[in-house]
Design a protein around this motif. Structure first.
Motif, PDB file in Angstrom:
ATOM      1  N   VAL A 195       0.744  -1.288  -0.076  1.00  0.00           N
ATOM      2  CA  VAL A 195       0.228  -0.061   0.085  1.00  0.00           C
ATOM      3  C   VAL A 195       0.758   1.180   0.028  1.00  0.00           C
ATOM      4  N   LEU A 196       0.704   2.125  -0.950  1.00  0.00           N
ATOM      5  CA  LEU A 196       1.218   3.382  -0.822  1.00  0.00           C
ATOM      6  C   LEU A 196       0.199   4.615  -1.115  1.00  0.00           C
ATOM      7  N   GLU A 197       0.439   5.533  -0.165  1.00  0.00           N
ATOM      8  CA  GLU A 197      -0.381   6.646  -0.109  1.00  0.00           C
ATOM      9  C   GLU A 197       0.249   7.989  -0.202  1.00  0.00           C
ATOM     10  N   ASN A 198       0.152   8.675  -1.213  1.00  0.00           N
ATOM     11  CA  ASN A 198       0.988   9.869  -1.457  1.00  0.00           C
ATOM     12  C   ASN A 198       0.214  11.384  -1.571  1.00  0.00           C
ATOM     13  N   VAL A 199       0.734  12.279  -0.731  1.00  0.00           N
ATOM     14  CA  VAL A 199      -0.005  13.509  -0.630  1.00  0.00           C
ATOM     15  C   VAL A 199       0.252  14.266  -2.109  1.00  0.00           C
ATOM     16  N   GLN A 200      -0.843  14.533  -3.046  1.00  0.00           N
ATOM     17  CA  GLN A 200      -0.288  15.059  -4.216  1.00  0.00           C
ATOM     18  C   GLN A 200      -1.563  16.118  -4.510  1.00  0.00           C
ATOM     19  N   LYS A 201      -1.240  17.246  -5.154  1.00  0.00           N
ATOM     20  CA  LYS A 201      -2.086  18.229  -5.769  1.00  0.00           C
ATOM     21  C   LYS A 201      -2.885  17.630  -6.361  1.00  0.00           C
ATOM     22  N   ARG A 202      -4.140  18.189  -6.724  1.00  0.00           N
ATOM     23  CA  ARG A 202      -5.292  17.585  -7.604  1.00  0.00           C
ATOM     24  C   ARG A 202      -4.794  17.767  -9.013  1.00  0.00           C
ATOM     25  N   GLY A 203      -5.350  16.952  -9.770  1.00  0.00           N
ATOM     26  CA  GLY A 203      -5.263  17.012 -11.365  1.00  0.00           C
ATOM     27  C   GLY A 203      -4.230  16.166 -11.855  1.00  0.00           C
ATOM     28  N   PHE A 204      -3.509  15.467 -11.222  1.00  0.00           N
ATOM     29  CA  PHE A 204      -2.476  14.449 -11.823  1.00  0.00           C
ATOM     30  C   PHE A 204      -3.089  13.185 -12.080  1.00  0.00           C
ATOM     31  N   ARG A 205      -2.662  12.323 -13.350  1.00  0.00           N
ATOM     32  CA  ARG A 205      -3.395  11.406 -13.560  1.00  0.00           C
ATOM     33  C   ARG A 205      -2.133  10.267 -14.268  1.00  0.00           C
ATOM     34  N   THR A 206      -2.598   9.136 -14.514  1.00  0.00           N
ATOM     35  CA  THR A 206      -1.726   8.181 -15.003  1.00  0.00           C
ATOM     36  C   THR A 206      -2.406   7.838 -16.405  1.00  0.00           C
ATOM     37  N   ILE A 207      -1.478   7.201 -17.348  1.00  0.00           N
ATOM     38  CA  ILE A 207      -1.930   6.730 -18.587  1.00  0.00           C
ATOM     39  C   ILE A 207      -1.871   5.239 -18.669  1.00  0.00           C
ATOM     40  N   LYS A 208      -2.367   4.555 -19.745  1.00  0.00           N
ATOM     41  CA  LYS A 208      -2.119   3.233 -20.210  1.00  0.00           C
ATOM     42  C   LYS A 208      -0.971   2.954 -20.646  1.00  0.00           C
ATOM     43  N   VAL A 218      24.710   7.688 -11.297  1.00  0.00           N
ATOM     44  CA  VAL A 218      23.495   8.500 -10.741  1.00  0.00           C
ATOM     45  C   VAL A 218      22.610   7.582 -10.013  1.00  0.00           C
ATOM     46  N   LEU A 219      21.625   8.480  -9.424  1.00  0.00           N
ATOM     47  CA  LEU A 219      20.526   7.767  -8.775  1.00  0.00           C
ATOM     48  C   LEU A 219      19.578   7.314  -9.856  1.00  0.00           C
ATOM     49  N   CYS A 220      19.237   5.950 -10.080  1.00  0.00           N
ATOM     50  CA  CYS A 220      18.243   5.403 -11.114  1.00  0.00           C
ATOM     51  C   CYS A 220      17.134   5.261 -10.189  1.00  0.00           C
ATOM     52  N   HIS A 221      16.146   5.619 -10.684  1.00  0.00           N
ATOM     53  CA  HIS A 221      14.609   5.383  -9.952  1.00  0.00           C
ATOM     54  C   HIS A 221      14.244   3.693 -10.125  1.00  0.00           C
ATOM     55  N   GLY A 222      14.596   3.223 -11.180  1.00  0.00           N
ATOM     56  CA  GLY A 222      14.638   1.780 -11.338  1.00  0.00           C
ATOM     57  C   GLY A 222      13.197   1.309 -12.099  1.00  0.00           C
ATOM     58  N   ASP A 223      12.098   2.290 -11.906  1.00  0.00           N
ATOM     59  CA  ASP A 223      11.047   1.543 -12.667  1.00  0.00           C
ATOM     60  C   ASP A 223      10.153   2.844 -13.389  1.00  0.00           C
ATOM     61  N   PHE A 224      11.093   3.937 -13.980  1.00  0.00           N
ATOM     62  CA  PHE A 224      10.705   5.037 -14.373  1.00  0.00           C
ATOM     63  C   PHE A 224       9.985   5.057 -15.916  1.00  0.00           C
ATOM     64  N   ARG A 225       8.581   4.542 -15.753  1.00  0.00           N
ATOM     65  CA  ARG A 225       7.800   4.286 -16.901  1.00  0.00           C
ATOM     66  C   ARG A 225       6.528   4.969 -16.794  1.00  0.00           C
ATOM     67  N   ASP A 226       5.623   4.902 -17.755  1.00  0.00           N
ATOM     68  CA  ASP A 226       4.420   5.822 -17.775  1.00  0.00           C
ATOM     69  C   ASP A 226       3.222   5.272 -16.782  1.00  0.00           C
ATOM     70  N   GLY A 227       3.317   3.937 -16.214  1.00  0.00           N
ATOM     71  CA  GLY A 227       2.466   3.658 -15.132  1.00  0.00           C
ATOM     72  C   GLY A 227       2.814   4.267 -13.713  1.00  0.00           C
ATOM     73  N   ASN A 228       4.233   4.721 -13.564  1.00  0.00           N
ATOM     74  CA  ASN A 228       4.818   5.206 -12.415  1.00  0.00           C
ATOM     75  C   ASN A 228       4.886   6.708 -12.400  1.00  0.00           C
ATOM     76  N   LEU A 229       4.211   7.247 -13.564  1.00  0.00           N
ATOM     77  CA  LEU A 229       4.397   8.657 -13.662  1.00  0.00           C
ATOM     78  C   LEU A 229       2.915   9.548 -13.518  1.00  0.00           C
ATOM     79  N   LEU A 230       2.943  10.564 -12.438  1.00  0.00           N
ATOM     80  CA  LEU A 230       1.725  11.037 -12.608  1.00  0.00           C
ATOM     81  C   LEU A 230       1.842  12.527 -13.485  1.00  0.00           C
ATOM     82  N   LEU A 231       0.903  12.746 -14.255  1.00  0.00           N
ATOM     83  CA  LEU A 231       1.051  13.745 -15.330  1.00  0.00           C
ATOM     84  C   LEU A 231      -0.097  14.846 -15.249  1.00  0.00           C
TER      85      LEU A 231
END
Length: 341
Positions: free
Chosen positions: A107-120, A219-232
């Motif tokens: 389970v992850l909960e993140n405090v986030q400003k409104r309006g962000f979404r993920t894509i397919k 560098v620091l690599c996120h390791g799973d930096f892809r569309d499903g883990n991005l809030l846009l």
């Protein structure tokens, strides 16, 4: 939370562990959730009446290693240099842990400003990709300088650059090749099929060699930096703001790893090929482009291993088998499959 705050709990992710027993074992054995937190079954939740399946969980706030230690350090470092790119890429994590019930959930909960979404999957558009690449390049550049100036060699809570599940990885690749058998035979790619079978046998050695070598830039690599883990979120001027979640596979390594992963898991391979020059140019503002290109090209063999091992889990994504086959053909043309033993 203060009424004057612009931030709300607007992004909540409940992740059930994979149904596939091999994937479930991989996540639990690697304790991926603990890269983000030091919590777990003993500290993560207090059971109460109601909620999921007759139970609810008051999620305590375990110490989040990446969120509490590493990312704040990077944010303070860049703020001292008049920048806030890493701060704008990240979001606070309230909780991440492995629960006993109701169904072994991360389970992850993140405090986030409104309006962000993920894509397919595989549907990242070019303006969104450009914004993601800019953010990723800034993370890589900031962490590279920070690692140098602080003489940081290792961070114990990050993922090891060692393959500890070799037989399982080889098995995933075998299953991926089985699912690619028909496209390979249809395209008369019998020689390539034999080379991919050899890649299966060499995959652990190749990955270990690539991950453990000293990269041109560390560098620091996120390791799973892809569309499903991005809030846009689209801005009024048509640009895009990007936030990244799911840092549980973070590691230290080459910036080419995150960049290649973003392209491979967010765009169809043929579109990715058309955009490579543009994304490498964005990184060229921070890193020597010739050295980065050499790392990026070499990393495509690693990318092929990723894609092959993911075929059985991503085959629901339209075009994933063709996407992987296109990459395999390119890797073969580049000579990266030559001399496999």
């Amino acid at each position: 939370m203060s009424g004057a705050s612009q931030e709300v709990i607007d992004h909540v992710v409940v992740k059930l562990l994979p149904e596939d027993p091999q994937m479930r074992r991989l996540v639990v054995n690697h304790r991926m959730f603990q890269c983000e937190t030091t919590g777990g079954r003993d500290r993560g939740a207090v059971c109460r009446d109601g909620g999921w399946g007759g139970r609810s969980y008051e999620l305590l706030a375990p110490v989040a290693q990446v969120y509490r230690d590493l990312l704040p350090k990077l944010c303070r470092f860049e703020a001292a240099h008049g920048s806030r790119h890493v701060r704008e890429l990240t979001v606070p994590c309230l909780y991440a842990g492995l629960l006993q019930a109701p169904d072994y959930a991360i389970v992850l909960e993140n405090v986030q400003k409104r309006g962000f979404r993920t894509i397919k999957s595989l549907q990242l558009r070019k303006p969104q990709l450009n914004a993601a690449v800019r953010s990723l390049a800034q993370l890589a550049a900031t962490s590279h300088v920070w690692l140098q100036e602080t003489c940081t060699e290792d961070l114990p809570y990050l993922q090891d650059n060692t393959i500890t599940d070799g037989p399982q990885l080889a098995d995933f690749i075998r299953m991926g090749l089985e699912r690619l058998s028909a496209p390979l035979e249809l395209g008369s790619h019998l020689r390539l099929r034999q080379r991919l079978l050899q890649l299966q046998l060499s995959s652990v050695r190749l990955l270990d060699a690539f991950l453990q070598r000293l990269p041109a830039f560390r560098v620091l690599c996120h390791g799973d930096f892809r569309d499903g883990n991005l809030l846009l979120r689209e801005t009024p001027d048509g640009d895009w703001q990007v936030r990244a979640v799911d840092w549980q596979t973070s590691r230290l390594g080459s910036p080419a790893l995150d960049l290649l992963y973003l392209l491979l898991f967010s765009l169809p391979r043929r579109e990715m090929a058309d955009l490579e020059e543009d994304v490498l140019a964005a990184y060229g503002r921070h890193f020597n482009r010739k050295l980065l290109r050499a790392d990026f090209t070499a990393a495509k063999l690693v990318g092929l291993v990723w894609c092959l091992s993911a075929v059985q889990f991503w085959e629901r994504v339209p075009g994933w088998a063709e996407h992987t086959l296109d990459l395999a053909l390119e890797v073969d043309r580049l000579g990266l499959l030559d001399g496999l033993q």
